[in-house]
Design an enzyme around this catalytic site. Sequence first.
Site, PDB file in Angstrom:
ATOM      1  N   LYS A  91       0.852  -1.180   0.000  1.00 20.13           N
ATOM      2  CA  LYS A  91       0.000   0.000   0.000  1.00 20.13           C
ATOM      3  C   LYS A  91       0.891   1.235   0.000  1.00 20.13           C
ATOM      4  O   LYS A  91       2.013   1.213   0.511  1.00 20.13           O
ATOM      5  CB  LYS A  91      -0.882   0.028   1.255  1.00 20.13           C
ATOM      6  CG  LYS A  91      -2.138   0.854   1.086  1.00 20.13           C
ATOM      7  CD  LYS A  91      -3.222   0.057   0.394  1.00 20.13           C
ATOM      8  CE  LYS A  91      -4.554   0.788   0.406  1.00 20.13           C
ATOM      9  NZ  LYS A  91      -5.661  -0.052  -0.060  1.00 20.13           N
ATOM     10  N   GLY A 191     -21.151   6.045   4.927  1.00 16.19           N
ATOM     11  CA  GLY A 191     -20.272   6.381   3.810  1.00 16.19           C
ATOM     12  C   GLY A 191     -20.889   5.951   2.500  1.00 16.19           C
ATOM     13  O   GLY A 191     -20.953   4.756   2.209  1.00 16.19           O
ATOM     14  N   VAL A 192     -21.376   6.908   1.715  1.00 16.99           N
ATOM     15  CA  VAL A 192     -21.999   6.570   0.434  1.00 16.99           C
ATOM     16  C   VAL A 192     -21.255   7.268  -0.703  1.00 16.99           C
ATOM     17  O   VAL A 192     -21.838   7.904  -1.564  1.00 16.99           O
ATOM     18  CB  VAL A 192     -23.510   6.922   0.418  1.00 16.99           C
ATOM     19  CG1 VAL A 192     -24.287   5.916   1.224  1.00 16.99           C
ATOM     20  CG2 VAL A 192     -23.770   8.338   0.949  1.00 16.99           C
ATOM     21  N   GLY A 193     -19.941   7.123  -0.657  1.00 12.79           N
ATOM     22  CA  GLY A 193     -19.095   7.693  -1.700  1.00 12.79           C
ATOM     23  C   GLY A 193     -18.868   6.704  -2.822  1.00 12.79           C
ATOM     24  O   GLY A 193     -19.807   6.103  -3.345  1.00 12.79           O
ATOM     25  N   LYS A 194     -17.598   6.500  -3.183  1.00 15.72           N
ATOM     26  CA  LYS A 194     -17.261   5.692  -4.362  1.00 15.72           C
ATOM     27  C   LYS A 194     -17.867   4.290  -4.311  1.00 15.72           C
ATOM     28  O   LYS A 194     -18.400   3.799  -5.296  1.00 15.72           O
ATOM     29  CB  LYS A 194     -15.735   5.583  -4.505  1.00 15.72           C
ATOM     30  CG  LYS A 194     -15.073   6.858  -4.993  1.00 15.72           C
ATOM     31  CD  LYS A 194     -13.700   6.609  -5.580  1.00 15.72           C
ATOM     32  CE  LYS A 194     -12.678   6.196  -4.575  1.00 15.72           C
ATOM     33  NZ  LYS A 194     -11.306   6.152  -5.138  1.00 15.72           N
ATOM     34  N   VAL A 195     -17.787   3.635  -3.167  1.00 14.06           N
ATOM     35  CA  VAL A 195     -18.306   2.271  -3.046  1.00 14.06           C
ATOM     36  C   VAL A 195     -19.731   2.263  -2.500  1.00 14.06           C
ATOM     37  O   VAL A 195     -20.603   1.560  -3.002  1.00 14.06           O
ATOM     38  CB  VAL A 195     -17.392   1.420  -2.139  1.00 14.06           C
ATOM     39  CG1 VAL A 195     -17.998   0.038  -1.917  1.00 14.06           C
ATOM     40  CG2 VAL A 195     -16.003   1.299  -2.750  1.00 14.06           C
ATOM     41  N   GLY A 196     -19.971   3.054  -1.476  1.00 11.22           N
ATOM     42  CA  GLY A 196     -21.248   3.027  -0.789  1.00 11.22           C
ATOM     43  C   GLY A 196     -22.446   3.287  -1.673  1.00 11.22           C
ATOM     44  O   GLY A 196     -23.492   2.642  -1.517  1.00 11.22           O
ATOM     45  N   HIS A 197     -22.298   4.196  -2.635  1.00 13.79           N
ATOM     46  CA  HIS A 197     -23.479   4.494  -3.453  1.00 13.79           C
ATOM     47  C   HIS A 197     -23.799   3.350  -4.413  1.00 13.79           C
ATOM     48  O   HIS A 197     -24.961   3.117  -4.750  1.00 13.79           O
ATOM     49  CB  HIS A 197     -23.305   5.829  -4.195  1.00 13.79           C
ATOM     50  CG  HIS A 197     -22.569   5.775  -5.487  1.00 13.79           C
ATOM     51  ND1 HIS A 197     -21.203   5.835  -5.558  1.00 13.79           N
ATOM     52  CD2 HIS A 197     -23.019   5.682  -6.771  1.00 13.79           C
ATOM     53  CE1 HIS A 197     -20.838   5.778  -6.831  1.00 13.79           C
ATOM     54  NE2 HIS A 197     -21.911   5.686  -7.582  1.00 13.79           N
TER      55      HIS A 197
END
Length: 367
Positions: A91, A191-197
């Site tokens: 990472k 969290g509804v950003g890149k993955v959450g949405h």
Amino acid sequence: MTDVTGAPADVLHTLFHSEQGGHEQVVLCQDRASGLKAVIALHNTALGPALGGTRFYPYATEAEAVADALNLARGMSYKNAMAGLDHGGGKAVIIGDPDRDKTEELLLAYGRFVASLGGRYVTACDVGTYVADMDVVARECRWTTGRSPENGGAGDSSVLTAFGVYQGMRASAQHLWGDPSLRGRRIGIAGVGKVGHHLVEHLVAEGAEIFVTDVRADAVRRITERHATVTAVADTEALIRVEGLDVYAPCALGGALDDDSVPVLTAKVVCGAANNQLAHPGVEKDLADRGILYAPDYVVNAGGVIQVADELHGFDFERCKAKAAGIYDTTLAIFARAKADGIPPAAAADRIAEQRMHEAAAARWAR
């Protein structure tokens, strides 16, 4: 307290002496001209070149950035092993505010540092970095995935990350309630950003009752304007206390499960996309003691890394989706191992991943 190099002693202790260490290589990168300060951590390459994303984040201190890189790299070793990939764990973190500090020159400088490792580390997107950023990095480094389709890549990996988490939820439902259906289940997503949405879309289609929160009001608004049946709550503190919650899905930054949140969590299942959800060792036992089923984060969120790994061999979305669908069976196998061994699922997943890495290392030495 510092060591002879001036580095914080606690970081070096983690690296060389603690169970959370054992990393093969840590690279500190600096390019004064562009302002780049980055850390690349390679945890274990027994299964193959390290693969993991690049996080761009305004860490409070350099020591915090190094610690995060170490934790994330270690997690990638386990994630890649459980996903059945021929990749080890690595990472990178870039220190700074991506909205303010990210420039083309900085990303190119970062790409040169990744290239200097000669393929030992393959990078991709993470928090604060996007497909367009990987296109820039790839101009200096051929060991870059998560690029746009126009530049020979697979595009946004969050699509399959969300799909994998959805499969993990279905497996959790099967294990706990005897039915993989999530219809009517109350599911809270932090969290509804890149993955959450994307995860919301799967759950809406299945008929789940969904509650969401995010530190960004616009992210929540995007969801509620599209889906009138989704309920927004004020914050994560309110979300984890929603009455009758069946599943809690942490999909933002790590450390969501700690000594404060676990005692008040109403959900019967935790299954989300965030990395390093357990704030410290022992939280997995606290969850088990409360009868809360924990689907290990690095198992269920592996859809994205499955996608970017496939990009190295000529991307095929359907092939990747089929492999990500296997997260359902993998998650069930972990629950079965946990029950058989009398240990929490997180410990069972670790045992399976460590066995694969150990066998790969032993095979390498035998050659």
